[in-house]
Design a protein around this motif. Structure first.
Motif, PDB file in Angstrom:
ATOM      1  N   LEU A  19       0.876  -1.103   0.131  1.00 53.51           N
ATOM      2  CA  LEU A  19       0.077   0.150   0.072  1.00 53.51           C
ATOM      3  C   LEU A  19       0.911   1.282   0.000  1.00 53.51           C
ATOM      4  O   LEU A  19       0.663   2.231  -0.696  1.00 53.51           O
ATOM      5  CB  LEU A  19      -0.959   0.091   1.151  1.00 53.51           C
ATOM      6  CG  LEU A  19      -2.045   1.039   1.253  1.00 53.51           C
ATOM      7  CD1 LEU A  19      -2.554   1.108  -0.126  1.00 53.51           C
ATOM      8  CD2 LEU A  19      -2.927   0.878   2.512  1.00 53.51           C
ATOM      9  N   LEU A  20       1.986   1.236   0.717  1.00 49.57           N
ATOM     10  CA  LEU A  20       2.949   2.234   0.887  1.00 49.57           C
ATOM     11  C   LEU A  20       3.277   2.604  -0.513  1.00 49.57           C
ATOM     12  O   LEU A  20       3.750   3.870  -0.868  1.00 49.57           O
ATOM     13  CB  LEU A  20       3.751   2.217   2.006  1.00 49.57           C
ATOM     14  CG  LEU A  20       3.555   2.511   3.280  1.00 49.57           C
ATOM     15  CD1 LEU A  20       4.569   2.366   4.204  1.00 49.57           C
ATOM     16  CD2 LEU A  20       2.947   3.931   3.364  1.00 49.57           C
ATOM     17  N   LEU A  21       3.808   1.525  -1.130  1.00 46.29           N
ATOM     18  CA  LEU A  21       4.425   1.499  -2.494  1.00 46.29           C
ATOM     19  C   LEU A  21       3.568   2.235  -3.344  1.00 46.29           C
ATOM     20  O   LEU A  21       4.027   3.072  -4.256  1.00 46.29           O
ATOM     21  CB  LEU A  21       4.586   0.063  -2.957  1.00 46.29           C
ATOM     22  CG  LEU A  21       5.362   0.008  -4.468  1.00 46.29           C
ATOM     23  CD1 LEU A  21       6.766   0.639  -4.661  1.00 46.29           C
ATOM     24  CD2 LEU A  21       5.261  -1.432  -4.899  1.00 46.29           C
ATOM     25  N   LYS A  22       2.305   1.992  -3.387  1.00 50.71           N
ATOM     26  CA  LYS A  22       1.276   2.660  -4.376  1.00 50.71           C
ATOM     27  C   LYS A  22       1.060   3.916  -3.980  1.00 50.71           C
ATOM     28  O   LYS A  22       1.230   4.757  -5.030  1.00 50.71           O
ATOM     29  CB  LYS A  22      -0.234   1.705  -4.015  1.00 50.71           C
ATOM     30  CG  LYS A  22      -1.242   2.553  -4.764  1.00 50.71           C
ATOM     31  CD  LYS A  22      -2.579   1.589  -4.899  1.00 50.71           C
ATOM     32  CE  LYS A  22      -3.480   2.592  -5.579  1.00 50.71           C
ATOM     33  NZ  LYS A  22      -4.941   1.913  -5.763  1.00 50.71           N
ATOM     34  N   ILE A  23       1.084   4.421  -2.770  1.00 53.32           N
ATOM     35  CA  ILE A  23       0.774   5.639  -2.408  1.00 53.32           C
ATOM     36  C   ILE A  23       2.043   6.460  -2.625  1.00 53.32           C
ATOM     37  O   ILE A  23       1.978   7.660  -3.407  1.00 53.32           O
ATOM     38  CB  ILE A  23       0.159   5.744  -0.989  1.00 53.32           C
ATOM     39  CG1 ILE A  23      -1.079   5.073  -0.722  1.00 53.32           C
ATOM     40  CG2 ILE A  23       0.306   7.277  -0.488  1.00 53.32           C
ATOM     41  CD1 ILE A  23      -1.498   5.197   0.642  1.00 53.32           C
ATOM     42  N   HIS A  24       3.207   6.152  -2.213  1.00 52.99           N
ATOM     43  CA  HIS A  24       4.413   6.866  -2.461  1.00 52.99           C
ATOM     44  C   HIS A  24       4.963   6.912  -3.570  1.00 52.99           C
ATOM     45  O   HIS A  24       5.377   7.858  -4.058  1.00 52.99           O
ATOM     46  CB  HIS A  24       5.503   6.339  -1.241  1.00 52.99           C
ATOM     47  CG  HIS A  24       6.638   7.140  -1.325  1.00 52.99           C
ATOM     48  ND1 HIS A  24       6.782   8.297  -0.704  1.00 52.99           N
ATOM     49  CD2 HIS A  24       7.898   6.870  -1.926  1.00 52.99           C
ATOM     50  CE1 HIS A  24       8.001   8.887  -0.863  1.00 52.99           C
ATOM     51  NE2 HIS A  24       8.775   8.024  -1.475  1.00 52.99           N
ATOM     52  N   THR A  25       5.043   5.691  -4.510  1.00 55.08           N
ATOM     53  CA  THR A  25       5.646   5.621  -5.799  1.00 55.08           C
ATOM     54  C   THR A  25       4.690   6.433  -6.784  1.00 55.08           C
ATOM     55  O   THR A  25       5.013   7.147  -7.644  1.00 55.08           O
ATOM     56  CB  THR A  25       6.055   4.503  -5.967  1.00 55.08           C
ATOM     57  OG1 THR A  25       6.914   3.764  -4.972  1.00 55.08           O
ATOM     58  CG2 THR A  25       6.618   4.304  -7.447  1.00 55.08           C
ATOM     59  N   ILE A  26       3.314   5.778  -6.770  1.00 51.12           N
ATOM     60  CA  ILE A  26       2.478   6.121  -7.690  1.00 51.12           C
ATOM     61  C   ILE A  26       1.818   7.325  -7.654  1.00 51.12           C
ATOM     62  O   ILE A  26       1.053   8.126  -8.520  1.00 51.12           O
ATOM     63  CB  ILE A  26       1.516   4.942  -8.158  1.00 51.12           C
ATOM     64  CG1 ILE A  26       2.232   3.818  -8.298  1.00 51.12           C
ATOM     65  CG2 ILE A  26       0.542   5.555  -9.333  1.00 51.12           C
ATOM     66  CD1 ILE A  26       1.247   2.473  -8.746  1.00 51.12           C
ATOM     67  N   LYS A  27       1.726   7.680  -6.326  1.00 52.41           N
ATOM     68  CA  LYS A  27       1.167   8.792  -6.211  1.00 52.41           C
ATOM     69  C   LYS A  27      -0.323   8.959  -6.194  1.00 52.41           C
ATOM     70  O   LYS A  27      -0.892   9.762  -6.635  1.00 52.41           O
ATOM     71  CB  LYS A  27       1.631  10.306  -6.651  1.00 52.41           C
ATOM     72  CG  LYS A  27       3.042  10.689  -6.263  1.00 52.41           C
ATOM     73  CD  LYS A  27       3.284  10.824  -4.871  1.00 52.41           C
ATOM     74  CE  LYS A  27       4.789  11.319  -4.483  1.00 52.41           C
ATOM     75  NZ  LYS A  27       5.673  10.418  -4.717  1.00 52.41           N
TER      76      LYS A  27
END
Length: 215
Positions: A19-27
């Motif tokens: 979930l953090l990958l999605k939020i932080h990387t893909i914004k």
């Protein structure tokens, strides 16, 4: 510690990292329920108050800090980060999640193992975690827009709970007097809520199709 608990912890950690990958990387937080993330922040905040009063192990303390930090970070990103906040589907994420908090707290006051401040809050966190996924599942049924990362996040989150049930079964047969009915029932209810999602997740994987939940 046993293999089932370790696998459950790592699966739980993996769900947060996805979930953090999605939020932080893909914004983007498209398809993610802020209501569910707020409930999880409350769950960890009330469950891990003992971090100030007792020390079990470095592993235990580290995992508590990770889940506390990540849950509040996700809420902050979704509410205040300029780019991420714009992708939040406020119009669809309308589940009245605060109505889950009071009944769970009242139930914790009535049914607990020991009537102390920390014990009641810990029990409250178990009850609330059991139903915290509801806003997320309702959002996915409304939007029917489930991208790969969101689907993997929910699958890993449900997998963590399933592995913890195996951990409890293992401990029941290997540790004398290991009986925790409140934890078991709350965990079983939580796992049941994922059953429908798991069915459609495996169906989409089997047929190599995009994951969709029925409206």
């Amino acid at each position: 510690m046993n293999i089932f608990r370790l696998a459950g912890d790592m699966t739980h950690l993996a769900s947060v990292l996805v979930l953090l990958l999605k939020i932080h990387t893909i914004k983007s937080c498209a398809g993610v329920s802020l209501k569910t993330q707020e409930l999880y922040a409350i769950v960890f905040a009330t469950r891990y108050l003992d971090i100030f009063t007792s020390f079990v192990s470095l592993y235990n303390t580290s995992m508590k800090l990770v889940f506390l930090g990540s849950s509040f970070s996700i809420v902050w990103y979704m509410k205040y980060h300029k780019a991420v906040h714009r992708t939040y589907d406020r119009e669809q994420d309308t589940f009245r999640h605060w109505f889950l908090v009071l009944p769970c707290f009242l139930l914790a006051l009535l049914i607990h193992e020991k009537f102390t401040f920390l014990e009641v809050l810990w029990t409250f966190s178990l009850y609330l975690e059991a139903v915290a996924i509801l806003p997320q599942l309702v959002l996915l049924q409304r939007t029917r827009n489930i991208d790969n990362l969101t689907g993997q996040y929910i699958f890993l989150l449900g997998g963590y709970r399933g592995l913890y049930i195996l951990n409890w079964i293992y401990r029941y047969f290997t540790e004398p007097h290991f009986v925790h009915w409140i934890t078991w029932i709350a965990g079983f209810v939580q796992t049941l809520l994922y059953a429908d999602f798991f069915y459609y997740y495996f169906l989409s994987w089997k047929n190599n199709k995009k994951l969709q939940l029925p409206a």
